[in-house]
Design a protein around this motif. Structure first.
Motif, short mmCIF file in Angstrom:
data_model
loop_
_atom_site.label_atom_id
_atom_site.label_comp_id
_atom_site.label_asym_id
_atom_site.label_seq_id
_atom_site.Cartn_x
_atom_site.Cartn_y
_atom_site.Cartn_z
N HIS A 229 -0.50 9.08 -10.97
CA HIS A 229 -1.91 8.68 -10.92
C HIS A 229 -2.64 9.13 -12.19
O HIS A 229 -2.53 10.29 -12.60
N GLY A 230 -3.35 8.19 -12.79
CA GLY A 230 -4.10 8.51 -13.99
C GLY A 230 -3.44 8.05 -15.27
O GLY A 230 -4.10 8.00 -16.33
N ASP A 298 -5.08 -0.39 -8.85
CA ASP A 298 -4.53 0.73 -9.61
C ASP A 298 -3.75 1.69 -8.72
O ASP A 298 -2.64 2.12 -9.05
N ASP A 299 -4.33 2.03 -7.56
CA ASP A 299 -3.65 2.94 -6.63
C ASP A 299 -2.36 2.31 -6.12
O ASP A 299 -1.33 2.98 -5.98
N PHE A 300 -2.41 1.02 -5.87
CA PHE A 300 -1.25 0.23 -5.45
C PHE A 300 -0.13 0.33 -6.48
O PHE A 300 1.04 0.56 -6.14
N TYR A 301 -0.47 0.19 -7.73
CA TYR A 301 0.47 0.24 -8.85
C TYR A 301 1.12 1.62 -8.95
O TYR A 301 2.35 1.74 -9.08
N GLU A 306 5.66 5.63 -7.75
CA GLU A 306 5.99 6.93 -7.16
C GLU A 306 6.99 6.78 -6.02
O GLU A 306 7.88 7.62 -5.85
N THR A 307 6.86 5.71 -5.23
CA THR A 307 7.80 5.48 -4.13
C THR A 307 9.19 5.16 -4.66
O THR A 307 10.20 5.47 -4.03
N MET A 343 3.01 -7.76 -10.02
CA MET A 343 2.02 -6.69 -10.14
C MET A 343 0.85 -7.19 -10.98
O MET A 343 0.58 -6.70 -12.06
N GLY A 344 0.16 -8.19 -10.44
CA GLY A 344 -1.03 -8.72 -11.10
C GLY A 344 -0.79 -9.94 -11.96
O GLY A 344 -1.75 -10.58 -12.41
#
Length: 520
Positions: A229-230, A298-301, A306-307, A343-344
Motif C-alpha cells: 500500500h502506498g 487503488d486498494d483493489f490493486y 499482496e494476495t 486492472m483498469g
C-alpha cells in the motif's frame, strides 16, 4: 604354472568385457538398463485463479512486486510468453485444462453449467498408467460442490469459491473445519507437501494444486497485509478513455488521457471503442462501479498484489519439498493461471473479454533435462494443451477426442508442426450480463474479435504496434483483406470443431446488475 593361470584368467576377463561392450554397441542396451527402465516422471500442476500474465516480478510490469519463486522458475525453466486460454472464465477454462477440449465441446460454458457425465479428465488416464494422483483446492465446475471427482486417488476441496480464512475442506469424503485464522493458500501447500512425502518411491505421481488465490475478494495472508500500500501505481493508458463527467480519473491524464484529449490522436481510436465497453465502465466489472461500489481501485490493486505473495511462497515451498525428497531430477512442475484479469485496462476489471490482460495467462514450466530450460518460449500455447503434454510426459497416448496438442517437443527444442493461431470463445451469462458473447482468433500479432448477436463494432488489432489495444483498425480499408481472412479462419474453426451452435443452459440464478439488481 600359477603365473600362467593368472595370465589366462586375465585374458578371459578382458575377452568377457570386450564381448559385453560389443553386445551393448550392437543391441543398444546392457543388462542393467534392461532390468531397470527409467522411472516415469512425476508431474506437479499448480493452478491459480485470475492471475494475469504479466504480474510477476521478472516481467517488470509492477516494479515493486516480488515473486522470487516464479522468477526462479522462469530463469531455470521455461516462461511461455504467449500462453492463452480458450475461454477466460474459471469453470470453462478449468474444464478445458482437464479435458483438452474447447468449451463448446466439453459444454462447461459458464460457472453454473453441470458437468456432462461423459467427460473424461486426463488424471484418469494417468491412474491407468500406474500414477498416484491427488487434487488440492478449488474445483469450481458446474456447482459440483466439494465432492471427490473421478481421476484422483486423494481429494481435498471446498465448495464454490471457498474462503481465504478458516476453510471447510472435504478430505476424501470427510469434511474438516479449520479455525484459528487458517489461511487457505498455506493450508493447501502444507497438505500437498505432506501427501508428496507419503508417496511410495516405486510409483510416479501427479499432483494438482488449485489455489483460491488470487480471486476477489482479495485477502492477503496476515504477514503480507499492507506490504505494498502506498507504492506508485502505473495506471493503464486506457483507464480513463471511457470516463464520463461523473467518473474518477486515475493517475496522470497525460499518460492515461480522457477521450476528448485523444479524439484526433492517430495512436488511439476512441470512435471505435465498442459501446458495450463504454457501458461496462459503470457496472459491476467497471472501474466506476467496481463490485457494486464496495471497493476502490487503488486498494483493489494493492490487495491483489499482496494476495499473490502467498501463492509465490507456495511455489517455493513445493519446490523445496521436491528437492528434499530427492526427486527434483524426475519431476516436472507447471505453474499456470486459469484466466487473466484486467486492472483498469479499457476502464474495466475482471476477465471474460478477449483483451490481452484477460486472454493471456502466466505459464511457467520446469522439468530437468529439457533443452529449452532457461529460455522463453514464443509459440502460442493454450489451456487445452496441458492435458496432452502431461500425458506424453507419462508415456500415455493422447485420446482422439482431445483437441489440444502436447508442447513437450517444444520444451525439448524439437522441430514440430505447431499452430500459429489461438481461438477464443465466451458465451454471455445472465448472471454477469456486462460482457457479450465473444468469439475471436489471434494469429501472430493480429487479433480479430467478433460479437455475434450484438449491434456493435467488431475489433481488430495489430499488437506489434499497439500492445495496449488502443487503436481498433476494424474499419480501416488497408486491413480489410486480413480481417476477412481471419474472420474466415474463425468460422472454419467453429464449423470443423462443432461449435456453430451456442450451447445455451437453463438460467436459475436471480441476479442482476446496476439498474436491475434483484430482478429476473
Amino acid at each position: 604354472m600359477q603365473h600362467q593361470k593368472k595370465k589366462n584368467s586375465s585374458r578371459k576377463a578382458i575377452l568377457i568385457a570386450v564381448f559385453s561392450i560389443a553386445v551393448t554397441i550392437v543391441f543398444g542396451f546392457d543388462r542393467k538398463q534392461k532390468t531397470n527402465p527409467p522411472k516415469p516422471m512425476n508431474v506437479i500442476f499448480i493452478l491459480t485463479d485470475d492471475h494475469r500474465f504479466d504480474f510477476m516480478g521478472f516481467t517488470g510490469k509492477v516494479p515493486w512486486l516480488e515473486t522470487p519463486a516464479m522468477d526462479r522458475m522462469a530463469k531455470e525453466g521455461v516462461w511461455v510468453r504467449n500462453a492463452t486460454v480458450t475461454t477466460a472464465l474459471c469453470s470453462p477454462s478449468r474444464a478445458s485444462i482437464l479435458t483438452g477440449q474447447y468449451a463448446h465441446t466439453h459444454k462447461v460454458v459458464d460457472n453454473f453449467s453441470p458437468l456432462p457425465e461423459n467427460l473424461n479428465f486426463f488424471p484418469e488416464y494417468l491412474q491407468k498408467a500406474g500414477y498416484r494422483t491427488a487434487f488440492f483446492g478449488k474445483w469450481h465446475m458446474g456447482h459440483a460442490g466439494d465432492d471427490p471427482q473421478k481421476g484422483f486417488n486423494h481429494w481435498e476441496s471446498f465448495k464454490g469459491q471457498g474462503v481465504y480464512y478458516n476453510p471447510l475442506l472435504n478430505i476424501n469424503g470427510q469434511r474438516v473445519q479449520y479455525k484459528d485464522s487458517t489461511y487457505i493458500t498455506d493450508l493447501l501447500t502444507e497438505h500437498a507437501s505432506t501427501w508428496m512425502r507419503q508417496q511410495p518411491k516405486n510409483k510416479p505421481f501427479f499432483m494438482y494444486v488449485s489455489h483460491k488465490g488470487v480471486h476477489d475478494e482479495f485477502m492477503p495472508a496476515p504477514r503480507h497485509r499492507n506490504k505494498y500500500h502506498g507504492n506508485p501505481i502505473n495506471y493503464p493508458s486506457t483507464i480513463n478513455l471511457t470516463a464520463t463527467e461523473n467518473s474518477k480519473l486515475h493517475g496522470d491524464v497525460c499518460k492515461s488521457p480522457i477521450a476528448a484529449m485523444v479524439k484526433n490522436d492517430t495512436n488511439y481510436n476512441v470512435k471505435d471503442i465498442p459501446q458495450w465497453v463504454w457501458a461496462q465502465r459503470n457496472s459491476w466489472h467497471g472501474v466506476d462501479f467496481m463490485y457494486d461500489g464496495r471497493v476502490q481501485f487503488d486498494d483493489f490493486y494493492y490487495r491483489y498484489c499482496e494476495t499473490l505473495l502467498a501463492i509465490d511462497e507456495s511455489v517455493a515451498s513445493i519446490r523445496k519439498t521436491v528437492e528434499e525428497l530427492g526427486i527434483a531430477e524426475n519431476t516436472m512442475i507447471i505453474y499456470m493461471g486459469d484466466n487473466g484479469f484486467l486492472m483498469g485496462e479499457h476502464g474495466l476489471i475482471d476477465k471474460r473479454n478477449m483483451y490481452e490482460e484477460s486472454q493471456k495467462v502466466p505459464l511457467l514450466v520446469y522439468a530437468p533435462g529439457m533443452s529449452h530450460n532457461g529460455k522463453a518460449l514464443d509459440q502460442i500455447i493454450q489451456g487445452i494443451d496441458i492435458a496432452p503434454t502431461v500425458l506424453e510426459v507419462a508415456g500415455v497416448t493422447k485420446p482422439a477426442n482431445m483437441q489440444g496438442q502436447s508442447f513437450l517437443p517444444l520444451l525439448q527444442d524439437k522441430t514440430v508442426n505447431w499452430r500459429n493461431k489461438a481461438f477464443y470463445e465466451y458465451y454471455w451469462e445472465f448472471s454477469y450480463p456486462q460482457t457479450p458473447t465473444t468469439l475471436g482468433v489471434r494469429e501472430g500479432s493480429h487479433k480479430f474479435i467478433f460479437y455475434p448477436g450484438l449491434w456493435d463494432v467488431s475489433e481488430f488489432y495489430d499488437l506489434s504496434t499497439d500492445p495496449e489495444e488502443k487503436k481498433n483498425l476494424y474499419r480501416l480499408p488497408a486491413w480489410q483483406n486480413e480481417i476477412g481472412r481471419l474472420r474466415k479462419e474463425l468460422w472454419s474453426w467453429l464449423q470443423e470443431t462443432g461449435g456453430l451452435q451456442i450451447p445455451l443452459k437453463p438460467i436459475n440464478e436471480k441476479r442482476g446488475d446496476y439498474g436491475s439488481k434483484g430482478l429476473y
